[in-house]
Design a protein around this motif. Sequence first.
Motif, mmCIF file in Angstrom:
data_model
loop_
_atom_site.group_PDB
_atom_site.id
_atom_site.type_symbol
_atom_site.label_atom_id
_atom_site.label_comp_id
_atom_site.label_asym_id
_atom_site.label_seq_id
_atom_site.Cartn_x
_atom_site.Cartn_y
_atom_site.Cartn_z
ATOM 1 N N ASP A 69 6.730 29.835 -63.204
ATOM 2 C CA ASP A 69 7.715 30.339 -64.057
ATOM 3 C C ASP A 69 9.063 31.123 -63.579
ATOM 4 N N PRO A 70 9.984 30.977 -64.353
ATOM 5 C CA PRO A 70 11.089 31.527 -63.653
ATOM 6 C C PRO A 70 11.184 33.147 -63.827
ATOM 7 N N GLU A 71 10.424 33.651 -64.669
ATOM 8 C CA GLU A 71 10.083 35.214 -64.658
ATOM 9 C C GLU A 71 9.022 35.799 -63.836
ATOM 10 N N ASP A 72 8.484 34.748 -63.105
ATOM 11 C CA ASP A 72 7.372 35.232 -62.384
ATOM 12 C C ASP A 72 7.307 34.368 -61.106
ATOM 13 N N LEU A 73 7.949 34.834 -59.911
ATOM 14 C CA LEU A 73 7.936 33.918 -58.683
ATOM 15 C C LEU A 73 6.953 34.664 -57.725
ATOM 16 N N PRO A 74 5.668 34.688 -57.748
ATOM 17 C CA PRO A 74 4.681 35.463 -56.918
ATOM 18 C C PRO A 74 4.783 35.013 -55.641
ATOM 19 N N ARG A 75 5.277 33.866 -55.198
ATOM 20 C CA ARG A 75 5.133 33.351 -53.842
ATOM 21 C C ARG A 75 6.147 33.405 -52.952
ATOM 22 N N SER A 76 6.190 33.330 -51.582
ATOM 23 C CA SER A 76 7.382 33.316 -50.485
ATOM 24 C C SER A 76 7.505 32.245 -49.632
ATOM 25 N N LEU A 77 8.737 31.818 -49.512
ATOM 26 C CA LEU A 77 8.737 30.617 -48.735
ATOM 27 C C LEU A 77 9.806 30.845 -47.592
ATOM 28 N N THR A 78 9.943 30.831 -46.476
ATOM 29 C CA THR A 78 10.700 31.125 -45.314
ATOM 30 C C THR A 78 10.993 29.534 -44.609
ATOM 31 N N LEU A 79 12.400 29.457 -44.648
ATOM 32 C CA LEU A 79 13.125 28.368 -43.913
ATOM 33 C C LEU A 79 13.734 28.659 -42.765
ATOM 34 N N ASP A 80 13.467 27.798 -41.655
ATOM 35 C CA ASP A 80 14.237 28.111 -40.493
ATOM 36 C C ASP A 80 15.599 27.638 -40.516
ATOM 37 N N LYS A 81 16.401 28.052 -40.129
ATOM 38 C CA LYS A 81 17.906 27.516 -40.382
ATOM 39 C C LYS A 81 18.171 26.488 -39.552
ATOM 40 N N GLY A 82 17.758 26.556 -38.298
ATOM 41 C CA GLY A 82 18.086 25.579 -37.142
ATOM 42 C C GLY A 82 17.251 24.170 -37.565
ATOM 43 N N SER A 83 15.972 24.431 -37.719
ATOM 44 C CA SER A 83 15.169 23.295 -37.988
ATOM 45 C C SER A 83 14.801 22.631 -39.373
ATOM 46 N N CYS A 84 15.209 23.596 -40.327
ATOM 47 C CA CYS A 84 15.093 23.396 -42.028
ATOM 48 C C CYS A 84 13.659 23.170 -42.203
ATOM 49 N N THR A 85 12.756 23.775 -41.323
ATOM 50 C CA THR A 85 11.278 23.554 -41.681
ATOM 51 C C THR A 85 10.815 24.978 -42.380
ATOM 52 N N SER A 86 9.759 24.837 -43.169
ATOM 53 C CA SER A 86 9.387 26.151 -43.959
ATOM 54 C C SER A 86 8.028 26.354 -43.510
ATOM 55 N N THR A 87 7.805 27.505 -43.921
ATOM 56 C CA THR A 87 6.374 28.346 -43.671
ATOM 57 C C THR A 87 6.334 29.137 -45.011
ATOM 58 N N VAL A 88 5.140 28.890 -45.666
ATOM 59 C CA VAL A 88 4.753 29.613 -46.763
ATOM 60 C C VAL A 88 3.862 30.723 -46.326
ATOM 61 N N GLU A 89 4.164 31.922 -47.075
ATOM 62 C CA GLU A 89 3.800 33.333 -46.691
ATOM 63 C C GLU A 89 2.275 33.175 -46.832
ATOM 64 N N ASP A 90 1.704 32.845 -47.753
ATOM 65 C CA ASP A 90 0.267 32.713 -48.213
ATOM 66 C C ASP A 90 -0.348 31.865 -47.456
ATOM 67 N N GLY A 91 0.081 30.763 -46.851
ATOM 68 C CA GLY A 91 -0.467 29.877 -45.867
ATOM 69 C C GLY A 91 -0.687 28.840 -46.779
ATOM 70 N N ARG A 92 -0.635 28.605 -48.293
ATOM 71 C CA ARG A 92 -0.760 27.483 -48.927
ATOM 72 C C ARG A 92 0.326 26.342 -49.092
ATOM 73 N N THR A 93 0.370 25.362 -48.223
ATOM 74 C CA THR A 93 1.355 24.469 -48.276
ATOM 75 C C THR A 93 1.039 23.207 -49.239
ATOM 76 N N ASP A 94 1.166 23.731 -50.395
ATOM 77 C CA ASP A 94 0.639 22.712 -51.709
ATOM 78 C C ASP A 94 1.830 21.965 -52.148
ATOM 79 N N TYR A 95 1.404 21.479 -53.371
ATOM 80 C CA TYR A 95 2.585 20.588 -54.052
ATOM 81 C C TYR A 95 3.782 21.380 -54.442
#
Length: 77
Positions: A24-50
Amino acid sequence: MAGLVYFRKVFEGAEAVRYAFGADPEDLPRSLTLDKGSCTSTVEDGRTDYLALKASRKINALHTESGHWPARGMSAS
């Protein structure tokens, strides 16, 4: 599987960029961090879902196209 994800940049540092994301564009409850060097991502809540993968892929695609980390965006399929 149909999907829709919205994201907004909330922090950018020298080594990483963090995005809030959600279905929902008005509710963005989750957080995703991308490493600039490797472009890999980590999801704050640990749920790497779709939804997390879809956001990460779109953010990386926009970065590859423009050379800049996008301020916001969305992906639909």
